[in-house]
Design an enzyme around this catalytic site. Structure first.
Site, short mmCIF file in Angstrom:
data_model
loop_
_atom_site.label_atom_id
_atom_site.label_comp_id
_atom_site.label_asym_id
_atom_site.label_seq_id
_atom_site.Cartn_x
_atom_site.Cartn_y
_atom_site.Cartn_z
N LYS A 156 0.87 -1.18 0.00
CA LYS A 156 0.00 0.00 0.00
C LYS A 156 0.90 1.22 0.00
O LYS A 156 1.71 1.41 0.90
CB LYS A 156 -0.91 -0.01 1.22
CG LYS A 156 -1.83 1.19 1.36
CD LYS A 156 -2.89 0.96 2.42
CE LYS A 156 -3.73 2.20 2.69
NZ LYS A 156 -4.80 1.92 3.67
N ASP A 252 -13.92 1.51 10.32
CA ASP A 252 -14.24 1.56 8.88
C ASP A 252 -14.58 0.16 8.35
O ASP A 252 -14.14 -0.22 7.27
CB ASP A 252 -13.08 2.19 8.11
CG ASP A 252 -13.51 2.76 6.76
OD1 ASP A 252 -14.74 2.96 6.55
OD2 ASP A 252 -12.64 3.00 5.91
N TYR A 447 -13.45 -20.12 42.52
CA TYR A 447 -13.49 -18.69 42.81
C TYR A 447 -12.51 -17.92 41.92
O TYR A 447 -11.44 -18.43 41.57
CB TYR A 447 -13.13 -18.41 44.26
CG TYR A 447 -14.26 -18.72 45.21
CD1 TYR A 447 -15.18 -17.73 45.57
CD2 TYR A 447 -14.41 -20.00 45.74
CE1 TYR A 447 -16.22 -18.01 46.43
CE2 TYR A 447 -15.46 -20.29 46.60
CZ TYR A 447 -16.36 -19.29 46.95
OH TYR A 447 -17.40 -19.56 47.79
N ASP A 520 -36.40 -13.94 49.12
CA ASP A 520 -35.08 -13.98 49.76
C ASP A 520 -34.65 -12.71 50.46
O ASP A 520 -33.99 -12.76 51.49
CB ASP A 520 -34.00 -14.27 48.71
CG ASP A 520 -34.03 -15.69 48.24
OD1 ASP A 520 -34.85 -16.45 48.80
OD2 ASP A 520 -33.26 -16.03 47.33
N ASP A 554 -46.65 -2.47 52.81
CA ASP A 554 -45.77 -3.03 53.84
C ASP A 554 -44.40 -2.35 53.95
O ASP A 554 -43.54 -2.81 54.72
CB ASP A 554 -45.59 -4.54 53.65
CG ASP A 554 -45.00 -4.87 52.28
OD1 ASP A 554 -44.59 -3.92 51.56
OD2 ASP A 554 -44.92 -6.05 51.93
N1 LIG Z 1 -3.14 -6.89 1.06
C1 LIG Z 1 -3.83 -6.59 -0.06
N2 LIG Z 1 -3.92 -7.48 -1.07
C2 LIG Z 1 -4.60 -7.17 -2.19
N3 LIG Z 1 -5.26 -6.01 -2.39
C3 LIG Z 1 -5.21 -5.09 -1.42
C4 LIG Z 1 -4.49 -5.33 -0.22
N4 LIG Z 1 -4.63 -4.23 0.57
C5 LIG Z 1 -5.39 -3.37 -0.12
N5 LIG Z 1 -5.75 -3.87 -1.33
C6 LIG Z 1 -6.61 -3.23 -2.33
O1 LIG Z 1 -6.38 -1.85 -2.34
C7 LIG Z 1 -7.56 -1.14 -2.01
C8 LIG Z 1 -7.20 0.07 -1.21
O2 LIG Z 1 -6.57 -0.31 0.00
P1 LIG Z 1 -7.00 0.36 1.35
O3 LIG Z 1 -8.44 0.16 1.58
O4 LIG Z 1 -6.09 -0.11 2.43
O5 LIG Z 1 -6.67 1.90 0.95
P2 LIG Z 1 -7.26 3.26 1.47
O6 LIG Z 1 -6.60 4.30 0.68
O7 LIG Z 1 -7.14 3.34 2.95
O8 LIG Z 1 -8.77 3.16 1.04
P3 LIG Z 1 -10.10 3.86 1.59
O9 LIG Z 1 -10.49 4.87 0.61
O10 LIG Z 1 -11.07 2.72 1.64
O11 LIG Z 1 -9.80 4.39 2.95
C9 LIG Z 1 -8.44 -2.15 -1.27
O12 LIG Z 1 -9.80 -1.88 -1.36
C10 LIG Z 1 -8.06 -3.46 -2.00
O13 LIG Z 1 -8.81 -3.60 -3.17
CA LIG Z 2 -10.41 0.70 2.18
CA LIG Z 3 -8.57 3.56 4.61
#
Ligand SMILES: Nc1ncnc2c1ncn2[C@@H]1O[C@H](COP(=O)(O)OP(=O)(O)OP(=O)(O)O)[C@@H](O)[C@H]1O
Ligand SMILES: [Ca+2]
Ligand SMILES: [Ca+2]
Ligand SMILES: [Ca+2]
Ligand SMILES: [Ca+2]
Length: 577
Positions: A156, A252, A447, A520, A554
């Protein structure tokens, strides 16, 4: 730090547009949920010693007026983050979306160094994009050296240019920290490493090749069979129970944020995207409006929430899985918010009447607008809809900890009332409590001490348990001065009156408990003594407010007094009444 988020943003997020631009809301059912059983389970029949009077709980549900609409059941589609959230996180939003001042002039002085390794390029060979979100994009990549050499991973990539506020930077820091701490659960994406350079942050993790849960839902024309929905739910609840125990709230949860590892039908499901997650101490309330509109819990919109907010989102996912439509829907964001706050989801139209009563009950127990009445993740795994369909070990449930704290602080009078109520619990209810009791490691003679509460958590603790300060909380519990609990008293301490109250059978529980209390414990009590027991201050006109609590014939506690006592009272709640 906070300089970038001045008044305008605060005002913006406070005045969420939950206003009049609503066009359509989902069809409401004004009919009260025919829920069965306990918060955690469906009922095993209570001895019918007591006639049920028209339920206290049958008051009409407030709901938005019905409108004529073309599509009462719009199909699911990707969920957008809440606009106010994006404005806060990014310091600005696109024109038309909200009138937030540009945050970019504050960018000077933002510290975008994370302390991650700079060697991304020498470790991984980036490949094509596999997904995209608001905050970044995800690529597949191949490991070039070390233990991941030759292996496919997901990366990512979060551009630093997108981090225009201190909040956005903090979010990324927390995302990595939480992922690193929690990784290892089988329904959570495996984290490998994090890198950075001048342009980006790189989060390296397991590559999930089976696609998003949302796509699977759409592929199936929106609907899952109960059997398949259960498989999904169990995995979601398992990972969420784990997060909550460590003091992490995801914030989320939605079908876009669950991925299948492989294309295989039996592929495991993995939670991803901890970008909005936060730590929450069990006795703390968060107030940041965060999440995606269709899935956001009412108390989040009210700016005071905890882990229960995730349970609401899971309820929305369950609803979608089972019927293919969203429970709260409108064309505008404000319309959705209004539906979330006011409307009751439709359980009348197909396929709901043909689904099992347990399935319907399960969803309703999660979509309760009162977070105190909602199931926890550990409880949901014990719900009869799911309990027979998995072999999972039920994890410790933090609600047990919160409840015992309140119990210990309660008057002896309230404790004896709770003891009577605990005697009315049914077998399945007791099963959940027995599991929780066992997790606390009772001594041979049955306990547990307050110290056990801490020991149990230490066993399963991670870095997150410390960061969330759950450890501080359980330490505080372990220091409470109280005698050891046997199972019977544990049950009295761990039952949630609110959750019980959400059930159809509440009246029967309460009546039966009062009857037992009569046999009781009920005794003649003076209003002054009652006031002292309840810890009421001198400012409370006790003869007025407590009058009905005493039976005039009572001088003993009346049924009404008994039920009020169960709920717990303070000077404040009494004065409001
Ligand atoms: N480990 C992974 N393996 C394969 N695809 C992934 C993986 N992690 C994320 N993705 C793909 O990338 C997309 C975006 O990742 P992620 O949701 O973490 O990003 P974001 O920018 O935080 O998105 P959002 O707008 O939902 O907050 C995911 O919806 C998924 O399709
Ligand atoms: Ca996401
Ligand atoms: Ca996100
Ligand atoms: Ca996506
Ligand atoms: Ca926090």
């Amino acid at each position: 730090m906070g300089l970038c988020h001045g008044k305008p943003i605060e005002q913006q997020s406070k005045n969420l547009p939950i206003s009049n631009e609503i066009e359509e809301t989902p069809k409401n059912s004004s009919q009260k949920a025919k829920s069965s059983g306990f918060p955690f389970y469906s009922p095993s029949p209570l001895p019918s010693l007591f006639k049920t009077s028209p339920a206290v709980s049958s008051s009409s549900v407030s709901s938005t007026p019905l409108r004529i609409f073309k599509r009462p059941f719009p199909p699911p589609s990707p969920a957008k983050h809440i606009r106010a959230l994006l404005a806060r996180r990014h310091g600005s939003v696109k024109p038309n979306e909200a009138s937030i001042p540009e945050g970019s002039e504050c960018e000077v002085g933002l510290d975008k160094k994370f302390g991650f390794s700079k060697q991304f390029a020498s470790h991984y060979e980036i490949d094509g994009e596999v997904g995209r979100g608001h905050f970044g994009y995800t690529c597949s990549a191949k490991g070039k050296k070390g233990s991941l050499k030759g292996q496919d991973v997901a990366v990512k990539v979060i551009p630093k240019s997108k981090m225009t506020t201190a909040i956005a930077i903090e979010d990324v820091r927390r995302e990595v920290k939480i992922l690193r701490a929690l990784t290892g659960h089988k329904n959570l994406v495996q984290f490998y490493d994090a890198f950075e350079d001048d342009e980006n942050v790189y989060i390296v993790m397991e590559l999930c090749q089976g696609g998003e849960l949302l796509d699977k839902i759409l592929q199936r024309g929106g609907k899952y069979s109960e059997v398949d929905a259960k498989k999904v739910m169990i995995q979601i609840l398992s990972v969420v129970a784990y997060c909550h125990l460590q003091g992490v709230v995801h914030r989320d949860l939605k079908p876009e944020n669950f991925l299948f590892t492989t294309k295989d039908e039996s592929s495991p499901l993995k939670a991803i995207d901890f970008g909005l997650s936060d730590y929450v101490r069990p006795d703390e309330r968060l107030n940041d409006i965060v999440g995606s509109a269709y899935y956001v819990a009412p108390e989040v919109l009210h700016r005071t929430y905890g882990t229960e907010a995730d349970m609401w989102s899971i309820g929305v996912i369950a609803y979608i899985l089972l019927c293919g439509s969203r429970p709260f829907w409108a064309r505008s964001e404000s319309g959705i918010f209004r539906a979330v706050l006011k409307a009751e989801p439709n359980f009348e139209e197909a396929p709901w009447p043909s689904l099992s009563p347990d399935a319907v009950d399960f969803v309703k127990r999660l979509l309760n607008k009162d977070y105190r009445k909602r199931l926890t993740a550990a409880q949901a795994l014990c719900h009869p809809w799911l309990v027979g369909s998995h072999e999972l070990k039920i994890p410790s449930d933090m609600i047990i900890y919160k409840l015992v704290k309140v119990y210990i602080m309660s008057s002896s009078l309230r404790k004896s009332a709770l003891a009577a109520l605990a005697k009315t619990l049914t077998v399945p209810q007791l099963t959940y409590l027995q599991e929780q009791f066992n997790l606390l490691g009772p001594s041979k003679n049955g306990y547990i001490s307050m110290q056990n509460y801490k020991t149990a958590i230490l066993k399963s603790s991670t870095e997150a348990t410390k960061d969330s300060r759950v450890l501080d909380f359980v330490h505080m519990i372990s220091c409470l001065q109280y005698k050891k609990l046997d199972f019977e008293e544990f049950c009295a301490s761990a039952l949630s009156v609110y959750q019980l109250e959400a059930m159809e059978t509440w009246e029967q529980h309460a009546r039966r408990a009062y009857e037992l209390y009569e046999k009781d414990g009920n005794r003649v009590i003076m209003i002054e003594e009652l006031a002292t027991e309840l810890g009421l201050g001198p400012s409370v006109p006790v003869h007025v407010v407590l009058q009905d609590w005493i039976r005039h014939s009572d001088g003993k506690l009346s049924f009404l007094g008994f039920v009020r006592l169960l709920h717990g009272v303070s000077s404040r709640t009494l004065q409001k009444a």
